[in-house]
Every structure is written in structure tokens, then in C-alpha cells.
Design a protein around this motif. Structure first.
Motif, PDB file in Angstrom:
ATOM      1  N   HIS A  24       0.811  -1.229   0.000  1.00 49.53           N
ATOM      2  CA  HIS A  24       0.000   0.000   0.000  1.00 49.53           C
ATOM      3  C   HIS A  24       0.844   1.279   0.000  1.00 49.53           C
ATOM      4  O   HIS A  24       0.323   2.366   0.202  1.00 49.53           O
ATOM      5  N   PRO A  26       3.471  -7.781   6.243  1.00 49.85           N
ATOM      6  CA  PRO A  26       2.025  -7.731   6.539  1.00 49.85           C
ATOM      7  C   PRO A  26       1.671  -6.786   7.683  1.00 49.85           C
ATOM      8  O   PRO A  26       0.598  -6.162   7.664  1.00 49.85           O
ATOM      9  N   ILE A  27       2.574  -6.627   8.649  1.00 49.96           N
ATOM     10  CA  ILE A  27       2.273  -5.733   9.787  1.00 49.96           C
ATOM     11  C   ILE A  27       2.226  -4.289   9.296  1.00 49.96           C
ATOM     12  O   ILE A  27       1.263  -3.553   9.510  1.00 49.96           O
ATOM     13  N   GLY A  70       1.987  -3.307   6.255  1.00 50.60           N
ATOM     14  CA  GLY A  70       0.965  -3.199   5.202  1.00 50.60           C
ATOM     15  C   GLY A  70      -0.407  -2.908   5.783  1.00 50.60           C
ATOM     16  O   GLY A  70      -1.186  -2.136   5.210  1.00 50.60           O
ATOM     17  N   THR A  71      -0.718  -3.493   6.941  1.00 51.99           N
ATOM     18  CA  THR A  71      -2.023  -3.263   7.575  1.00 51.99           C
ATOM     19  C   THR A  71      -2.167  -1.792   7.944  1.00 51.99           C
ATOM     20  O   THR A  71      -3.207  -1.165   7.721  1.00 51.99           O
ATOM     21  N   PHE A  72      -1.085  -1.215   8.480  1.00 54.50           N
ATOM     22  CA  PHE A  72      -1.106   0.195   8.870  1.00 54.50           C
ATOM     23  C   PHE A  72      -1.236   1.092   7.635  1.00 54.50           C
ATOM     24  O   PHE A  72      -2.067   2.014   7.591  1.00 54.50           O
ATOM     25  N   TYR A  73      -0.445   0.813   6.601  1.00 51.59           N
ATOM     26  CA  TYR A  73      -0.469   1.658   5.398  1.00 51.59           C
ATOM     27  C   TYR A  73      -1.773   1.507   4.613  1.00 51.59           C
ATOM     28  O   TYR A  73      -2.165   2.425   3.889  1.00 51.59           O
ATOM     29  N   LYS A  74      -2.442   0.353   4.766  1.00 53.10           N
ATOM     30  CA  LYS A  74      -3.745   0.174   4.106  1.00 53.10           C
ATOM     31  C   LYS A  74      -4.716   1.240   4.622  1.00 53.10           C
ATOM     32  O   LYS A  74      -5.496   1.815   3.863  1.00 53.10           O
ATOM     33  N   LYS A  75      -4.612   1.522   5.941  1.00 55.13           N
ATOM     34  CA  LYS A  75      -5.481   2.560   6.527  1.00 55.13           C
ATOM     35  C   LYS A  75      -5.122   3.932   5.951  1.00 55.13           C
ATOM     36  O   LYS A  75      -5.995   4.765   5.724  1.00 55.13           O
ATOM     37  N   SER A 122      -6.763   4.458   2.618  1.00 53.33           N
ATOM     38  CA  SER A 122      -8.219   4.476   2.470  1.00 53.33           C
ATOM     39  C   SER A 122      -8.810   5.807   2.921  1.00 53.33           C
ATOM     40  O   SER A 122      -8.287   6.570   3.634  1.00 53.33           O
TER      41      SER A 122
END
Ligand SMILES: NC(=O)c1ccc[n+]([C@@H]2O[C@H](COP(=O)([O-])OP(=O)(O)OC[C@H]3O[C@@H](n4cnc5c(N)ncnc54)[C@H](OP(=O)(O)O)[C@@H]3O)[C@@H](O)[C@H]2O)c1
Length: 267
Positions: A153, A256-257, A259-264, A267
Motif C-alpha cells: 500500500h 504484513p504488519i 501493510g495493515t497500517f499503510y492500508k489505513k 483508504s
């Protein structure tokens, strides 16, 4: 000293000088007596900064309004600085995008690669021969803590900053003993302007005020680091934590860790 002494004929080039860290680098260099060439797209903003710096520090300041992501526009600047006495180059201009690459504007992603990576390469190759001939020069590469790790992301940005981080530290090894120094600035979040509370990003909301570092502080420690011939400057607690996590944790675990933060963020 690894930061060459200012002279009337020499120029320090700062890209991305119209705001944020680049503006702060320009102000700090001028306060140290360096005459400047400011580069970014917004010429009128840089003209106003140039006027202030001339008046406050008595240095020469030239403005080059240039879209560094445009190969033709960049070529003219490259030709100019190849023939000039450039004592300092701050490769600072950069942009970032957030979200899945497949969903982002392809032309803007390409422009990001041109600006964050290819322009850095071009400008460095332009000034190197002159610096080596004079046995004097200093190059500040503005990479990022994001360049130390895979970041879903934020893929294009992280990849371009990985290029800058690695290019900087590799080139530095080649230039040992040449009189030309290269320092990498690899920051985490730097607060370049006060966020509007109504429109604060997730990073602004999650990171408490005392952990933020300013553009001015970042510029100062970067130029001090360049003067001390440091390999890498990592300002602030978050930057240091990101740096350690990125360099010493398995990439398959980190991706993945983060990536979860950057996904936010996307969005
Ligand atoms: N702030 C952070 O948290 C942070 C963290 C790590 C790394 N960094 C890196 O630090 C550098 C500066 O970031 P910043 O936060 O100070 O950003 P900023 O305030 O957005 O400034 C970016 C600068 O780059 C210039 N620029 C953008 N596109 C350009 C283009 N196509 N051609 C020429 N100049 C262009 C902008 O000027 P114009 O719009 O006038 O062209 C502006 O002067 C970047 O490389 C960034 O990746 C920042």
C-alpha cells in the motif's frame, strides 16, 4: 570538514526547496553562508524564499522552476549544473502515494519513480565529475525509513526510497578518500506543517505531538551529519524505531504488519 566552505562562486543545489524539509535545508544552508540554486515546480514560492534569504544572509540565490519528473525539463537542469561549480547537492524532492498500485494512477506512479529515483541518479551523476575534479563536495540524499522495508500500500514510494538509501550508501563507499562525501537522511514521519484538526491524517492522530520532529530540526541534523561525514542520519525516536524494525526484522514478518497500517493510510 565534509561540508565545503561557502565561496562566492560555489552553489548548493536544493531540490524540493519550495516547502517542507527542502525549504528548511535551503534556510539552514543560507544561514551557514552558502549561495543556493533552489529547484522545484513552484517558481513564485521559491522567488519569495530567495528574496528572504538574500536579505537575511547576504547570499546569492538562484531559482529554477523545473518539473524533475519530466525528463526533458530535467535534462536542461542537468546540463546547467554539470557545468557549474556545485559544492553541495541536496537530493530532497519527493512524493508519495498510498493504496494498492493497481488502483493508483499509472502516470503518477511513473512520475514518482522519475522524481524519487531517476532524477536523484541524474543530478548526482551531473555534479559528481566536477566535485571529484575539485576533490570537494557534499551530497545529501533524502531517502526514508520506508526504504528499509517492504511496504504494501506504499509500494512505489518504498521501492524508490530503497533505491535512494542503497545508492547513497553504496556511492559513499566508492567515494572514500575522494574529498566528496555522501550522507543519507532516512527519516520516519517529519511534521512539515501543522495539521488541520478537522482533516488530520491517521498518522497525525496516532502519533503523539512529542514524538514528531520538525523540518527545521531535520534539516539541521542532516547538514550537521553531512559536515561530520556521517553515513546515515536518522532523526527522532520513530525514525530510529522504524529503522531498526526495517533492517533487523525478517521482511516476511514486517511486510504484513506494516501493510495493515499503510492500508489505513490509503483508504
Ligand atoms: N515528511 C516526512 O514525513 C518524510 C519522511 C521521510 C522522508 N521524507 C522525504 O523528504 C523529502 C521532502 O519531503 P517533505 O515532507 O518535505 O515534502 P513536501 O513538503 O511535500 O515537499 C516536497 C517538495 O518536492 C517538490 N516537488 C514535488 N514534485 C516535484 C516535481 N515533479 N519536480 C520538482 N519538485 C517537486 C515540491 O515542490 P513543488 O510542488 O513546488 O514542485 C516540494 O518542494 C521527500 O523526498 C520525502 O520522501 C519525508
Amino acid at each position: 570538514m565534509s561540508l565545503p566552505n561557502p565561496t562566492p562562486s560555489a552553489r548548493a543545489v536544493v531540490t524540493g526547496a519550495s516547502s517542507g524539509i527542502g525549504e528548511a535545508l535551503a534556510m539552514d544552508l543560507a544561514s551557514r553562508g552558502h549561495s543556493l540554486i533552489l529547484v522545484a515546480r513552484r517558481g513564485e514560492v521559491m522567488e519569495s524564499l530567495a528574496e528572504t534569504l538574500r536579505a537575511e544572509h547576504g547570499v546569492e540565490v538562484e531559482v529554477r522552476a523545473c518539473d524533475l519528473s519530466d525528463r526533458d525539463a530535467r535534462a536542461a537542469l542537468v546540463t546547467e549544473i554539470t557545468g557549474r561549480e556545485i559544492s553541495v547537492l541536496c537530493n530532497n524532492a519527493g512524493i508519495a502515494t498510498f493504496g494498492p498500485v493497481a488502483d493508483l494512477d499509472a502516470a503518477y506512479e511513473r512520475a514518482q519513480v522519475e522524481l524519487n529515483a531517476v532524477a536523484v541518479h541524474d543530478l548526482t551523476l551531473a555534479v559528481l565529475p566536477g566535485m571529484l575534479k575539485r576533490k570537494s563536495g557534499a551530497i545529501l540524499m533524502v531517502g526514508s525509513a520506508a526504504g528499509n522495508m517492504p511496504i504494501p500500500h506504499n509500494a512505489t514510494y518504498a521501492a524508490t526510497k530503497a533505491f535512494v538509501n542503497t545508492f547513497s550508501e553504496s556511492l559513499r563507499g566508492e567515494l572514500k578518500g575522494s574529498g566528496v562525501s555522501v550522507t543519507l537522511l532516512a527519516p520516519g514521519p517529519v511534521r512539515t506543517e501543522e495539521p488541520d484538526p478537522a482533516d488530520a491524517s491517521i498518522v497525525d492522530r496516532l502519533v503523539p505531538d512529542f514524538l514528531w520532529i520538525s523540518s527545521e530540526y531535520t534539516a539541521k541534523v542532516s547538514l550537521d551529519g553531512l559536515a561530520e561525514n556521517k553515513m546515515r542520519v536518522v532523526p527522532g525516536i520513530i525514525s530510529k524505531a522504524m529503522s531498526v524494525a526495517g533492517q533487523y526484522s525478517p521482511r516476511a514478518v514486517v511486510a504484513p504488519i506494516v501493510g495493515t497500517f499503510y492500508k489505513k493510510l490509503g483508504s
